[in-house]
Design an enzyme around this catalytic site. Structure first.
Site, mmCIF file in Angstrom:
data_model
loop_
_atom_site.group_PDB
_atom_site.id
_atom_site.type_symbol
_atom_site.label_atom_id
_atom_site.label_comp_id
_atom_site.label_asym_id
_atom_site.label_seq_id
_atom_site.Cartn_x
_atom_site.Cartn_y
_atom_site.Cartn_z
ATOM 1 N N HIS A 31 40.223 2.216 -21.518
ATOM 2 C CA HIS A 31 39.218 2.490 -20.493
ATOM 3 C C HIS A 31 39.935 2.642 -19.153
ATOM 4 O O HIS A 31 40.572 1.698 -18.661
ATOM 5 C CB HIS A 31 38.192 1.359 -20.433
ATOM 6 N N ASP A 33 39.587 3.540 -15.186
ATOM 7 C CA ASP A 33 38.641 3.583 -14.066
ATOM 8 C C ASP A 33 39.228 4.375 -12.911
ATOM 9 O O ASP A 33 40.214 3.951 -12.311
ATOM 10 C CB ASP A 33 38.341 2.152 -13.595
ATOM 11 N N MET A 35 38.636 5.663 -9.213
ATOM 12 C CA MET A 35 37.800 5.417 -8.018
ATOM 13 C C MET A 35 38.393 6.150 -6.827
ATOM 14 O O MET A 35 39.612 6.145 -6.654
ATOM 15 C CB MET A 35 37.773 3.919 -7.707
ATOM 16 N N HIS A 64 36.489 6.787 -16.989
ATOM 17 C CA HIS A 64 35.247 6.483 -16.263
ATOM 18 C C HIS A 64 35.445 6.906 -14.815
ATOM 19 O O HIS A 64 36.152 6.246 -14.055
ATOM 20 C CB HIS A 64 34.988 4.966 -16.386
ATOM 21 N N MET A 135 26.402 0.056 -16.649
ATOM 22 C CA MET A 135 27.201 -0.890 -15.874
ATOM 23 C C MET A 135 26.498 -2.252 -15.904
ATOM 24 O O MET A 135 25.296 -2.345 -15.657
ATOM 25 C CB MET A 135 27.351 -0.424 -14.421
ATOM 26 N N ASP A 173 29.927 -2.004 -19.482
ATOM 27 C CA ASP A 173 31.110 -2.125 -18.635
ATOM 28 C C ASP A 173 30.863 -3.098 -17.481
ATOM 29 O O ASP A 173 30.003 -2.856 -16.632
ATOM 30 C CB ASP A 173 31.454 -0.723 -18.095
HETATM 31 C C1 DX5 Z 1 34.205 -1.595 -12.550
HETATM 32 C C2 DX5 Z 1 34.925 -0.903 -13.673
HETATM 33 C C3 DX5 Z 1 35.132 -1.742 -14.865
HETATM 34 C C4 DX5 Z 1 36.002 -2.950 -14.620
HETATM 35 C C5 DX5 Z 1 35.761 -3.941 -15.708
HETATM 36 O O1 DX5 Z 1 33.932 -0.671 -11.568
HETATM 37 O O2 DX5 Z 1 34.163 0.220 -14.105
HETATM 38 O O3 DX5 Z 1 35.640 -0.974 -15.943
HETATM 39 O O4 DX5 Z 1 37.357 -2.633 -14.538
HETATM 40 O O5 DX5 Z 1 36.463 -5.101 -15.396
HETATM 41 P P1 DX5 Z 1 35.924 -6.552 -15.807
HETATM 42 O O6 DX5 Z 1 35.869 -6.595 -17.305
HETATM 43 O O7 DX5 Z 1 36.953 -7.441 -15.216
HETATM 44 O O8 DX5 Z 1 34.564 -6.708 -15.207
HETATM 45 ZN ZN ZN Z 2 34.769 1.235 -15.961
#
Ligand code: DX5
Ligand code: ZN
Length: 212
Positions: A31, A33, A35, A64, A135, A173
């Site tokens: 996964h 992320d 941003m 994501h 989420m 997530d």
């Molecule tokens: C948050 C991300 C998640 C995050 C999950 O914005 O989309 O994927 O990294 O991390 P944990 O499991 O630590 O909440």
């Molecule tokens: Zn994520």
């Protein structure tokens, strides 16, 4: 089958190779992320890191996107070997077009919503999705506390997917850990993302086994 997707945001970036190999051996998906500091108030990492992970990944990349204008980057993520690409429903004016475009490239298409968006907002797009990410924290940061509402949201969405006879998987997530995994799966989740629960543990493989 339940898939476990460690969130690499919580990995050790000084020893990324070690963590990638751990996922290769014990988990099902990477996964990733992404941003941009605009759609969410945080910046994570970009293509150099994704490509480095892809170069030794033996499990599919589940990317994501937490960025504005996700449609601009669909081709690029396809080229670096992404298998699953998702974006937030409210990040673009043309979600249907973006979902179709993702599928055209051969990737699986996913839509994501934050905990404050009703699951009903997804319904017009379900037939264009291979998966939905619900989420269970507000997107932007790892290590946040799981929001309990999520179980009901999964059940509601799952009922609609079944009613329509679609094959759309539900991914959860944020704040996922061995303590809530069973309830999430019982509610209808099939893909569990876990960042801090996995990578901050002494023994990540054991946590992954516990999540299963
Ligand atoms: C948050 C991300 C998640 C995050 C999950 O914005 O989309 O994927 O990294 O991390 P944990 O499991 O630590 O909440
Ligand atoms: Zn994520």
């Amino acid at each position: 089958m339940i898939l476990i997707a460690p969130s690499m945001l919580a990995a050790d970036f000084l020893h990324l190779e070690k963590d990638v190999r751990m996922v290769n051996e014990h988990a099902d998906l990477f996964h990733l992320d992404i941003m941009d500091g605009t759609f969410v108030p945080n910046i994570s990492y970009g293509f150099p890191v994704v490509e480095a992970i892809a170069s030794i990944a033996e499990k599919p990349l589940d990317v994501h996107l937490m960025i504005v204008h996700p449609e601009k980057y669909i081709e690029r993520f396809a080229r670096v070997g992404t298998r699953m690409l998702s974006f937030h429903l409210n990040a673009t004016d043309k979600p249907a077009q973006a979902l179709l475009h993702i599928r055209e490239t051969g990737m699986k298409a996913g839509l994501v919503i934050n905990p404050d968006m009703p699951v009903e907002t997804l319904y017009p797009y379900l037939h264009l999705c291979d998966y939905i990410i619900l989420m269970s924290v507000f997107a932007g940061f790892g290590g946040q506390r799981f929001i309990e509402d999520t179980y009901d949201r999964i059940r509601t969405l799952k009922a609609e997917i079944d009613r329509l006879g679609l094959d759309v998987k539900i991914e959860v997530d944020g704040g996922v850990c061995p303590d809530n995994a069973r309830r999430l799966i019982d509610a209808g989740a099939e893909i569990l993302v876990a960042g801090s629960a996995v990578f901050k543990a002494e023994d990540p493989a054991k946590v992954i086994a516990a999540l299963r």
